[in-house]
Design an enzyme around this catalytic site. Structure first.
Site, PDB file in Angstrom:
ATOM      1  N   ASP A 142       0.854  -1.193   0.000  1.00 40.33           N
ATOM      2  CA  ASP A 142       0.000   0.000   0.000  1.00 40.33           C
ATOM      3  C   ASP A 142       0.879   1.229   0.000  1.00 40.33           C
ATOM      4  O   ASP A 142       1.287   1.688   1.051  1.00 40.33           O
ATOM      5  CB  ASP A 142      -0.927  -0.024   1.212  1.00 40.33           C
ATOM      6  CG  ASP A 142      -1.917   1.139   1.231  1.00 40.33           C
ATOM      7  OD1 ASP A 142      -2.018   1.826   0.206  1.00 40.33           O
ATOM      8  OD2 ASP A 142      -2.551   1.349   2.267  1.00 40.33           O
ATOM      9  N   GLU A 190      -2.232  10.247  -0.516  1.00 34.62           N
ATOM     10  CA  GLU A 190      -3.542   9.573  -0.526  1.00 34.62           C
ATOM     11  C   GLU A 190      -3.989   9.263   0.885  1.00 34.62           C
ATOM     12  O   GLU A 190      -5.169   9.331   1.215  1.00 34.62           O
ATOM     13  CB  GLU A 190      -3.448   8.269  -1.335  1.00 34.62           C
ATOM     14  CG  GLU A 190      -4.774   7.522  -1.506  1.00 34.62           C
ATOM     15  CD  GLU A 190      -5.145   6.566  -0.381  1.00 34.62           C
ATOM     16  OE1 GLU A 190      -6.289   6.098  -0.362  1.00 34.62           O
ATOM     17  OE2 GLU A 190      -4.304   6.288   0.498  1.00 34.62           O
ATOM     18  N   GLU A 191      -3.035   8.875   1.731  1.00 33.25           N
ATOM     19  CA  GLU A 191      -3.404   8.320   3.036  1.00 33.25           C
ATOM     20  C   GLU A 191      -4.096   9.318   3.955  1.00 33.25           C
ATOM     21  O   GLU A 191      -4.760   8.935   4.892  1.00 33.25           O
ATOM     22  CB  GLU A 191      -2.171   7.713   3.733  1.00 33.25           C
ATOM     23  CG  GLU A 191      -1.592   6.491   3.014  1.00 33.25           C
ATOM     24  CD  GLU A 191      -2.518   5.264   3.023  1.00 33.25           C
ATOM     25  OE1 GLU A 191      -3.624   5.352   3.599  1.00 33.25           O
ATOM     26  OE2 GLU A 191      -2.133   4.233   2.461  1.00 33.25           O
ATOM     27  N   ASP A 207      -4.856   0.222  -5.968  1.00 36.92           N
ATOM     28  CA  ASP A 207      -4.572   0.503  -4.555  1.00 36.92           C
ATOM     29  C   ASP A 207      -5.173  -0.569  -3.649  1.00 36.92           C
ATOM     30  O   ASP A 207      -5.469  -0.312  -2.490  1.00 36.92           O
ATOM     31  CB  ASP A 207      -5.086   1.910  -4.192  1.00 36.92           C
ATOM     32  CG  ASP A 207      -4.622   2.356  -2.820  1.00 36.92           C
ATOM     33  OD1 ASP A 207      -3.633   1.794  -2.300  1.00 36.92           O
ATOM     34  OD2 ASP A 207      -5.261   3.260  -2.246  1.00 36.92           O
ATOM     35  N   HIS A 210      -1.379  -0.999   6.345  1.00 41.40           N
ATOM     36  CA  HIS A 210      -1.111   0.023   7.368  1.00 41.40           C
ATOM     37  C   HIS A 210      -0.392  -0.518   8.608  1.00 41.40           C
ATOM     38  O   HIS A 210      -0.543   0.046   9.691  1.00 41.40           O
ATOM     39  CB  HIS A 210      -2.421   0.702   7.824  1.00 41.40           C
ATOM     40  CG  HIS A 210      -3.113   1.476   6.745  1.00 41.40           C
ATOM     41  ND1 HIS A 210      -4.227   2.244   6.993  1.00 41.40           N
ATOM     42  CD2 HIS A 210      -2.852   1.628   5.425  1.00 41.40           C
ATOM     43  CE1 HIS A 210      -4.627   2.815   5.865  1.00 41.40           C
ATOM     44  NE2 HIS A 210      -3.805   2.449   4.901  1.00 41.40           N
TER      45      HIS A 210
END
Ligand SMILES: *[C@@H]1O[C@H](CO)[C@@H](O)[C@H](O)[C@H]1NC(C)=O
Ligand SMILES: *[C@@H]1O[C@H](CO)[C@@H](O)[C@H](O)[C@H]1NC(C)=O
Ligand SMILES: *[C@@H]1O[C@H](CO)[C@@H](O)[C@H](O)[C@H]1NC(C)=O
Ligand SMILES: *[C@@H]1O[C@H](CO)[C@@H](O)[C@H](O)[C@H]1NC(C)=O
Ligand SMILES: *[C@@H]1O[C@H](CO)[C@@H](O)[C@H](O)[C@H]1NC(C)=O
Ligand SMILES: [Zn+2]
Length: 461
Positions: free
Chosen positions: A292, A326-327, A354, A424
């Site tokens: 990711d 993006e996060e 993604d 994550h």
């Protein structure tokens, strides 16, 4: 495993191939693209590029210099390859820093809890926060026990059947990560900890972004490993009193300049019409940001490298955009969209990978039935690598503004049933990925990008 779409998506219907005669010429290019990554000089290149990035630069948190280093490294290699129009576009991005952090269980026994602060969270101050704990499994339970939450640390421990419906579970529990702190603060809580939004965990907490409702005080927010959230829940069921000392140095510094990285293989006859392929270069600050979304970013880059290496140009431009930040909510992509709204009419499709670059099965596509028929026809070109599925749905945080304006969108359909085990967390490393599968994912991405860019017309919308 095709768990992904059982609930919310349906298999697209197979349709006639007569509607797009030019597919035949694209066919030969598709075969060469597939050959180049599976047997030719590009075999392993995408994985090796990603490994170089993930090992040497490491994770790429929004606002951190490592993200800028990654942009510069990829940009330099793209330029030296001779890709067209390699450049960055500046954006403003937030700069949150984690600092030191820990959660110590003091009662009923002393032990260190596995926790990670959540992006955007405030810190605890130098003394930390020492408080008793209330565990709840839902917002409803919190509301019912609101008075009990006062001056406590609220632990959210939502349950879900991750084995059978991971995507739906992520959708249903991520709200506790994002909004748990303000809901707890509304009841007078002093901090909030949420069970990791993860399918499983070997005592590894999973971070992610949270957001404050500014009507309530900003209280520190973290995530706990699945194991520790359940343990706290069991203490409470046994009526044992629970006490935690939480210490977080997290803070948000002023915004910084970030960069969306752009490169192209210009179109031969309609260069102002575009097929956009993309992934995000930023990641969380734990693990390596390999899955990711280093993988999605790298296969998008490989699309251009393959076309350039074969010296073929589609009628339209194929553009790769590697998004920044993006996060924290598609921050770079939103600014890109706002700066490029004039391209809405000439954007044939926006694609973002993604959700992993595991063994690819095909494409998730969102667009009108007429467009979906064309996609279905192109899918035949992936028969040799058994990636011919087309399912409705798909999309991505960064491409959603375009899709909301009616531009067709797509994402990679892949065997990502275990995605939320690594997502994550410190577990998001190169070991999650398989070089052969990454090559195949790049092939799927390239075949669709080229074939759509080489159609006589834009995809119907
Ligand atoms: C970038 O991340 C590293 C590692 O966490 C940290 O030491 C450094 O201070 C960060 N830099 C900025 C500008 O946030
Ligand atoms: C915990 O306390 C509640 C309320 O006093 C009581 O109803 C329940 O039986 C107790 N549970 C255990 C396991 O002791
Ligand atoms: C294509 O785009 C370029 C730059 O955006 C612009 O200068 C040019 O006029 C456009 N050409 C056509 C045919 O629209
Ligand atoms: C082809 O892929 C499908 C999943 O998309 C899988 O069910 C099937 O077993 C695969 N066939 C072969 C021959 O690998
Ligand atoms: C990587 O994927 C390929 C193709 O899907 C498979 O044949 C191979 O066994 C996998 N390698 C590992 C180490 O799992
Ligand atoms: Zn991502």
């Amino acid at each position: 495993m095709r768990w992904l779409f059982l609930l919310i998506l349906s298999i697209a219907s197979v349709t006639s191939r007569s509607i797009i005669p030019e597919i035949h010429s694209a066919n030969a290019v598709s075969d060469r693209l597939i050959e180049l990554v599976t047997q030719g000089s590009f075999r392993g290149v995408t994985y090796n590029r990603l490994a170089a990035l993930a090992d040497t630069i490491g994770p790429r948190l929004c606002g951190n210099e490592s993200l800028t280093n990654a942009v510069n490294w990829v940009k330099d290699v793209m330029s030296s390859e001779g890709l067209d129009n390699v450049h960055v576009e500046e954006v403003r991005i937030p700069h949150w820093v984690r600092g030191e952090e820990r959660a110590l269980l003091l009662q009923p026994r002393k032990t260190k809890l596995s926790m990670l602060g959540l992006g955007n969270s405030v810190g605890t101050g130098p003394q930390g926060i020492r408080a008793p704990v209330l565990v709840v499994r839902s917002f409803d339970e919190l509301n019912a026990r609101c008075a009990e939450a006062r001056n406590k640390i609220v632990v959210f421990n939502p349950q879900c059947d991750w084995k059978t419906k991971p995507i739906a579970c992520y959708g249903s529990v991520v709200g506790y990560r994002v909004g748990g702190a303000s809901s707890a603060a509304k009841c007078g809580a002093v901090a909030s900890l949420s069970r990791s939004a993860a399918s499983r965990s070997i005592d590894s907490p999973h971070t992610g972004v949270m957001a404050y409702d500014l009507s309530y005080p900003k209280i520190p927010a973290g995530s706990l490993s699945v194991e520790h959230a359940d343990m706290l829940d069991r203490f409470q069921q046994r009526n044992q009193s629970i006490e935690i000392l939480l210490y977080m140095e997290a803070q948000t510094l002023p915004d910084v300049v970030g960069y969306n990285l752009v490169a192209e293989v210009r179109g031969s006859s309609k260069p102002n019409e575009t097929v956009l392929v993309s992934g995000h270069l930023d990641s969380w600050d734990v693990g390596q940001g390999a899955m990711d979304d280093g993988g999605g970013a790298m296969i998008s880059w490989t699309v251009l490298s393959l076309l350039h290496s074969l010296n073929v140009r589609a009628k339209r431009t194929v553009r790769c955009v590697l998004w920044s930040c993006e996060e924290f909510g598609g921050v770079g992509a939103d600014q890109y969209f706002n700066a490029h709204t004039n391209e809405i009419p000439t954007m044939s499709i926006v694609m973002e990978s993604d959700l992993g670059v595991f063994h690819p099965q095909g494409l998730q596509f969102q667009g009108r039935p007429q467009a979906q028929q064309i996609i279905q026809t192109i899918s035949n070109q992936l028969a040799s690598i058994n990636a011919t599925q087309v399912v409705s749905g798909g999309g991505g945080e960064d491409i959603s503004p375009w899709m909301q304006r009616g531009v067709p969108g797509a994402s990679l359909l892949n065997d990502n049933w275990d995605y939320f085990a690594y997502h994550h967390s410190n577990g998001d490393t190169m070991n999650v990925l398989n070089s052969t599968d990454v090559d195949l994912a790049a092939a799927v991405w390239a075949v669709y990008a080229f074939s759509i860019a080489d159609l006589d017309d834009l995809l119907p919308r």
